[in-house]
Motif scaffolding. Structure first.
Motif, PDB file in Angstrom:
ATOM      1  N   GLN A 112       0.819  -1.209   0.000  1.00  0.00           N
ATOM      2  CA  GLN A 112       0.000   0.000   0.000  1.00  0.00           C
ATOM      3  C   GLN A 112       0.853   1.259   0.000  1.00  0.00           C
ATOM      4  O   GLN A 112       0.540   2.234  -0.677  1.00  0.00           O
ATOM      5  N   ASP A 113       1.959   1.239   0.768  1.00  0.00           N
ATOM      6  CA  ASP A 113       2.817   2.411   0.881  1.00  0.00           C
ATOM      7  C   ASP A 113       4.110   2.180   0.106  1.00  0.00           C
ATOM      8  O   ASP A 113       5.035   1.552   0.620  1.00  0.00           O
ATOM      9  N   PRO A 114       4.219   2.664  -1.130  1.00  0.00           N
ATOM     10  CA  PRO A 114       5.427   2.416  -1.922  1.00  0.00           C
ATOM     11  C   PRO A 114       6.649   3.123  -1.362  1.00  0.00           C
ATOM     12  O   PRO A 114       7.781   2.700  -1.596  1.00  0.00           O
ATOM     13  N   PHE A 115       6.443   4.214  -0.628  1.00  0.00           N
ATOM     14  CA  PHE A 115       7.572   4.977  -0.104  1.00  0.00           C
ATOM     15  C   PHE A 115       8.436   4.119   0.812  1.00  0.00           C
ATOM     16  O   PHE A 115       9.664   4.286   0.867  1.00  0.00           O
ATOM     17  N   ALA A 116       7.793   3.179   1.522  1.00  0.00           N
ATOM     18  CA  ALA A 116       8.531   2.332   2.462  1.00  0.00           C
ATOM     19  C   ALA A 116       9.480   1.378   1.757  1.00  0.00           C
ATOM     20  O   ALA A 116      10.448   0.901   2.358  1.00  0.00           O
ATOM     21  N   SER A 117       9.225   1.077   0.473  1.00  0.00           N
ATOM     22  CA  SER A 117      10.073   0.125  -0.253  1.00  0.00           C
ATOM     23  C   SER A 117      11.145   0.811  -1.093  1.00  0.00           C
ATOM     24  O   SER A 117      11.931   0.142  -1.766  1.00  0.00           O
ATOM     25  N   LEU A 118      11.190   2.161  -1.055  1.00  0.00           N
ATOM     26  CA  LEU A 118      12.150   2.919  -1.850  1.00  0.00           C
ATOM     27  C   LEU A 118      13.177   3.574  -0.933  1.00  0.00           C
ATOM     28  O   LEU A 118      12.832   4.074   0.141  1.00  0.00           O
ATOM     29  N   ASP A 119      14.428   3.585  -1.357  1.00  0.00           N
ATOM     30  CA  ASP A 119      15.494   4.257  -0.614  1.00  0.00           C
ATOM     31  C   ASP A 119      15.333   5.761  -0.816  1.00  0.00           C
ATOM     32  O   ASP A 119      15.451   6.252  -1.940  1.00  0.00           O
ATOM     33  N   PRO A 120      15.040   6.516   0.253  1.00  0.00           N
ATOM     34  CA  PRO A 120      14.792   7.958   0.078  1.00  0.00           C
ATOM     35  C   PRO A 120      15.999   8.739  -0.423  1.00  0.00           C
ATOM     36  O   PRO A 120      15.862   9.856  -0.912  1.00  0.00           O
ATOM     37  N   ARG A 121      17.198   8.154  -0.327  1.00  0.00           N
ATOM     38  CA  ARG A 121      18.419   8.852  -0.745  1.00  0.00           C
ATOM     39  C   ARG A 121      18.898   8.435  -2.127  1.00  0.00           C
ATOM     40  O   ARG A 121      19.910   8.954  -2.616  1.00  0.00           O
ATOM     41  N   GLN A 122      18.194   7.493  -2.750  1.00  0.00           N
ATOM     42  CA  GLN A 122      18.649   6.962  -4.038  1.00  0.00           C
ATOM     43  C   GLN A 122      17.698   7.373  -5.156  1.00  0.00           C
ATOM     44  O   GLN A 122      16.486   7.248  -5.027  1.00  0.00           O
ATOM     45  N   ARG A 123      18.250   7.862  -6.245  1.00  0.00           N
ATOM     46  CA  ARG A 123      17.419   8.248  -7.381  1.00  0.00           C
ATOM     47  C   ARG A 123      16.759   7.012  -7.988  1.00  0.00           C
ATOM     48  O   ARG A 123      17.291   5.912  -7.924  1.00  0.00           O
ATOM     49  N   ILE A 124      15.592   7.233  -8.562  1.00  0.00           N
ATOM     50  CA  ILE A 124      14.761   6.130  -9.024  1.00  0.00           C
ATOM     51  C   ILE A 124      15.497   5.255 -10.031  1.00  0.00           C
ATOM     52  O   ILE A 124      15.505   4.024  -9.938  1.00  0.00           O
ATOM     53  N   GLY A 125      16.136   5.873 -11.012  1.00  0.00           N
ATOM     54  CA  GLY A 125      16.845   5.108 -12.032  1.00  0.00           C
ATOM     55  C   GLY A 125      17.989   4.307 -11.454  1.00  0.00           C
ATOM     56  O   GLY A 125      18.217   3.153 -11.843  1.00  0.00           O
ATOM     57  N   ALA A 126      18.723   4.904 -10.516  1.00  0.00           N
ATOM     58  CA  ALA A 126      19.848   4.209  -9.897  1.00  0.00           C
ATOM     59  C   ALA A 126      19.372   2.999  -9.099  1.00  0.00           C
ATOM     60  O   ALA A 126      20.011   1.940  -9.108  1.00  0.00           O
ATOM     61  N   GLY A 127      18.220   3.142  -8.424  1.00  0.00           N
ATOM     62  CA  GLY A 127      17.681   2.020  -7.660  1.00  0.00           C
ATOM     63  C   GLY A 127      17.278   0.868  -8.550  1.00  0.00           C
ATOM     64  O   GLY A 127      17.551  -0.299  -8.245  1.00  0.00           O
ATOM     65  N   LEU A 128      16.624   1.175  -9.665  1.00  0.00           N
ATOM     66  CA  LEU A 128      16.229   0.128 -10.602  1.00  0.00           C
ATOM     67  C   LEU A 128      17.453  -0.537 -11.233  1.00  0.00           C
ATOM     68  O   LEU A 128      17.505  -1.762 -11.377  1.00  0.00           O
ATOM     69  N   THR A 129      18.444   0.280 -11.591  1.00  0.00           N
ATOM     70  CA  THR A 129      19.658  -0.262 -12.203  1.00  0.00           C
ATOM     71  C   THR A 129      20.383  -1.198 -11.248  1.00  0.00           C
ATOM     72  O   THR A 129      20.828  -2.290 -11.635  1.00  0.00           O
ATOM     73  N   GLU A 130      20.483  -0.796  -9.995  1.00  0.00           N
ATOM     74  CA  GLU A 130      21.137  -1.645  -8.996  1.00  0.00           C
ATOM     75  C   GLU A 130      20.398  -2.964  -8.824  1.00  0.00           C
ATOM     76  O   GLU A 130      21.016  -4.040  -8.741  1.00  0.00           O
ATOM     77  N   LEU A 131      19.079  -2.894  -8.782  1.00  0.00           N
ATOM     78  CA  LEU A 131      18.267  -4.106  -8.642  1.00  0.00           C
ATOM     79  C   LEU A 131      18.509  -5.062  -9.801  1.00  0.00           C
ATOM     80  O   LEU A 131      18.679  -6.278  -9.602  1.00  0.00           O
ATOM     81  N   LEU A 132      18.536  -4.535 -11.003  1.00  0.00           N
ATOM     82  CA  LEU A 132      18.734  -5.370 -12.192  1.00  0.00           C
ATOM     83  C   LEU A 132      20.135  -5.968 -12.235  1.00  0.00           C
ATOM     84  O   LEU A 132      20.326  -7.094 -12.698  1.00  0.00           O
ATOM     85  N   ARG A 133      21.122  -5.236 -11.778  1.00  0.00           N
ATOM     86  CA  ARG A 133      22.496  -5.749 -11.782  1.00  0.00           C
ATOM     87  C   ARG A 133      22.677  -6.838 -10.734  1.00  0.00           C
ATOM     88  O   ARG A 133      23.291  -7.885 -10.987  1.00  0.00           O
ATOM     89  N   VAL A 134      22.126  -6.614  -9.524  1.00  0.00           N
ATOM     90  CA  VAL A 134      22.336  -7.554  -8.422  1.00  0.00           C
ATOM     91  C   VAL A 134      21.468  -8.798  -8.559  1.00  0.00           C
ATOM     92  O   VAL A 134      21.939  -9.926  -8.391  1.00  0.00           O
ATOM     93  N   ARG A 135      20.180  -8.609  -8.890  1.00  0.00           N
ATOM     94  CA  ARG A 135      19.242  -9.732  -8.877  1.00  0.00           C
ATOM     95  C   ARG A 135      19.135 -10.445 -10.221  1.00  0.00           C
ATOM     96  O   ARG A 135      18.864 -11.643 -10.267  1.00  0.00           O
ATOM     97  N   ILE A 136      19.311  -9.730 -11.321  1.00  0.00           N
ATOM     98  CA  ILE A 136      19.190 -10.331 -12.649  1.00  0.00           C
ATOM     99  C   ILE A 136      20.556 -10.628 -13.258  1.00  0.00           C
ATOM    100  O   ILE A 136      20.701 -11.512 -14.094  1.00  0.00           O
ATOM    101  N   GLY A 137      21.566  -9.856 -12.847  1.00  0.00           N
ATOM    102  CA  GLY A 137      22.915 -10.086 -13.360  1.00  0.00           C
ATOM    103  C   GLY A 137      23.233  -9.334 -14.637  1.00  0.00           C
ATOM    104  O   GLY A 137      24.174  -9.696 -15.351  1.00  0.00           O
TER     105      GLY A 137
END
Length: 268
Positions: A97-122
């Protein structure tokens, strides 16, 4: 690159839940355990959309968290694409319900997605950045949003980012736990349209946890109604909401405000 093989929608159930039970330690000494989920079972077809509805304390969110691997069942089984599932994994992702809780408030949106794809997808850096922009485009955002922090986005935009993060892991099942409950009506409609679009162009199955019967009618094909940890009614969404068989389902429908509805003042 080899093109991914997308399973047909009629390839059988993507999710089978059988005899699910969840007990928590009771807070009072009068009882040893609190049964939050009691003998719950259902199936979800690939590309299908199933709602789990009920009031607070009905067990719907606990059931969803078990399917997502965020809670461990006391007994029963959860099978995803023929594989027993005991822990959180890529095939099942959850949007809260609250997306803010799942996002790093100090990380830009694109950087967060990129990190996720690199770490979890390779993916490599360049491929991850390209895919991140593609995901934002899929949920109605763009490269400008990729440069923003979560606090710079509206509630609806943050929920779109949360959906993009879930889709990044290429799930077979997307669980949405009251995912539009905190949004105003116009933004809610936009997010629901986005989810409808995702259903039409992918085989991702939706498990939609909600108390909002109007939303359930719009976004799901089937639904089950929970009360006190048990399923009291199930069927096609239109049939259950238009012709309820259980008195509790009728109570939920009667509680929905209608045009001209006015709250009653309770007598002292």
């Amino acid at each position: 690159m080899t093109e991914a093989i997308v399973p047909p929608r009629d390839a059988g159930p993507v999710l089978v839940v059988e005899h699910l039970r969840k007990e928590f330690p009771a807070r009072s000494r009068a009882a040893e355990t609190l049964v939050a989920v009691d003998d719950v079972g259902f199936t979800l077809e690939r590309g299908g959309s199933l709602a789990v509805v009920g009031e607070s304390g009905s067990g719907k969110t606990t059931t969803a968290r078990i399917v997502a691997g965020l809670e461990r069942a006391t007994s029963g089984t959860v099978t995803v694409s023929g594989r027993r599932k005991d822990t959180a994994a890529r095939p099942v992702q959850m949007v809260f319900q609250d997306p803010f809780a799942s996002l790093d408030p100090r990380q830009r949106i694109g950087a967060g997605l990129t990190e996720l794809l690199r770490v979890r997808i390779g993916l490599g850096r360049a491929a991850a950045m390209e895919r991140a922009v593609g995901l934002l485009t899929e949920v109605g955002l763009d490269e400008q949003h990729a440069q923003r922090l979560p606090r710079d986005l509206s509630g609806g935009q943050r929920q779109r980012v949360a959906i993009a993060r879930a889709l990044a892991l290429e799930p077979e099942i997307l669980i949405l736990d009251e995912a539009v409950a905190a949004l105003d009506v116009s933004v809610q409609a936009q997010v629901l349209n986005l989810l409808t679009d995702i259903r039409e162009r992918t085989t991702v199955a939706f498990l939609f946890v909600s108390h909002d019967l109007a939303v359930v009618r719009q976004i799901t094909d089937h639904c089950l109604v929970m009360r006190g940890g048990r399923v009291v009614e199930r069927g096609r969404t239109a049939d259950v909401l238009d012709h309820p068989q259980d008195p509790y389902t009728q109570e939920l429908l009667d509680a929905v405000p209608r045009p001209g509805w006015q709250p009653r003042r309770r007598s002292a």
